[in-house]
Design an enzyme around this catalytic site. Structure first.
Site, PDB file in Angstrom:
ATOM      1  N   CYS A  84      -2.166   5.106  -5.380  1.00  0.00           N
ATOM      2  CA  CYS A  84      -2.913   4.256  -4.450  1.00  0.00           C
ATOM      3  C   CYS A  84      -3.047   2.913  -5.150  1.00  0.00           C
ATOM      4  O   CYS A  84      -3.387   2.868  -6.346  1.00  0.00           O
ATOM      5  CB  CYS A  84      -4.272   4.852  -4.120  1.00  0.00           C
TER       6      CYS A  84
ATOM      7  N   THR B  69       0.863  -1.168   0.000  1.00  0.00           N
ATOM      8  CA  THR B  69       0.000   0.000   0.000  1.00  0.00           C
ATOM      9  C   THR B  69       0.904   1.223   0.000  1.00  0.00           C
ATOM     10  O   THR B  69       2.013   1.171   0.543  1.00  0.00           O
ATOM     11  CB  THR B  69      -0.917   0.029   1.243  1.00  0.00           C
TER      12      THR B  69
END
Length: 231
Positions: free
Chosen positions: A196, A83
């Protein structure tokens, strides 16, 4: 092949993309039935997201350090955080474990430079777009970073948490992202970092003629390359 530990689940929608991409690269190189020797610590994203909203970064750091130590104890020779946002505590994870970390911003910056670009837009969570931990790392890699205005940052963030992290890719949100990208292009962006790991579910090359830098794919390739490396 060397064994790496991955901290995932933030969200699992993107962690499953990592798993597929890493194993596809391993199979392409090794052939046959080969797959990657991975250790995955997948967290419950609901409390993580709540702590992010509350600004409990100390609590999140403790969680990430604990996950990293578990992976080290299980035999990981290096770490990866699946992430972008949770790279906020990358330095603390490295300090606590002594293991090398394949940093998503570093490999992304290298990919942008390799493409001959320097001024790129960043689409990500509000935390990643607005806080220094990520932008500073990209800037240190030689990049000039553009982000959307406040209203558009809010929309990019909303789509990530309310839709993409739930496995939803809506046409209306794709149109919003296309509009935002067009505005960033008009402001001088030469390319777009999909900063992202879920955005790749929504936006692809068909949505803009600007080069896209998918951090999920870039990071997964770097992880696979570490697995193969003997250094």
């Amino acid at each position: 092949m060397r064994r790496i530990g991955i901290i995932g689940g933030m969200s699992w929608e993107s962690t499953q993309l990592y798993y597929r991409l890493i194993n596809e690269r391993v199979r392409a190189v090794q052939g046959g039935l080969s797959s990657a020797p991975l250790l995955v610590h997948s967290v419950d994203f609901a409390p993580v997201a709540a702590m992010q909203v509350a600004g409990d970064w100390d609590g999140l750091t403790a969680m990430m350090v604990g996950a990293a130590r578990d992976l080290k104890a299980a035999g990981a020779g290096a770490l990866a955080i699946a992430t972008n946002t949770m790279h906020k505590m990358a330095d603390e994870v490295v300090a606590a474990t002594g293991l090398p970390l394949i940093h998503i911003a570093d490999v992304t910056a290298a990919a942008v430079r390799a493409a001959g670009l320097s001024r790129v837009a960043l689409l990500a969570t509000r935390f990643t777009m607005e806080q220094d931990f990520y932008r500073t790392r990209l800037s240190a890699g030689g990049l000039d970073i553009l982000t959307p205005d406040e209203a558009d940052r809010a929309e990019v963030h909303r789509v990530i948490y309310e839709e993409l992290c739930r496995g939803e890719a809506k046409d209306a949100s794709r149109d919003s992202y296309r509009r935002i990208i067009a505005g960033l292009r008009a402001a001088g962006a030469q390319g777009v970092i999909l900063g992202c790991t879920e955005i790749t579910m929504l936006i692809g090359p068909q949505d803009t003629d600007l080069p896209l830098f998918d951090t999920t794919a870039i990071h997964a390739a770097a992880i696979a390359d570490w697995i193969f490396s003997t250094e």
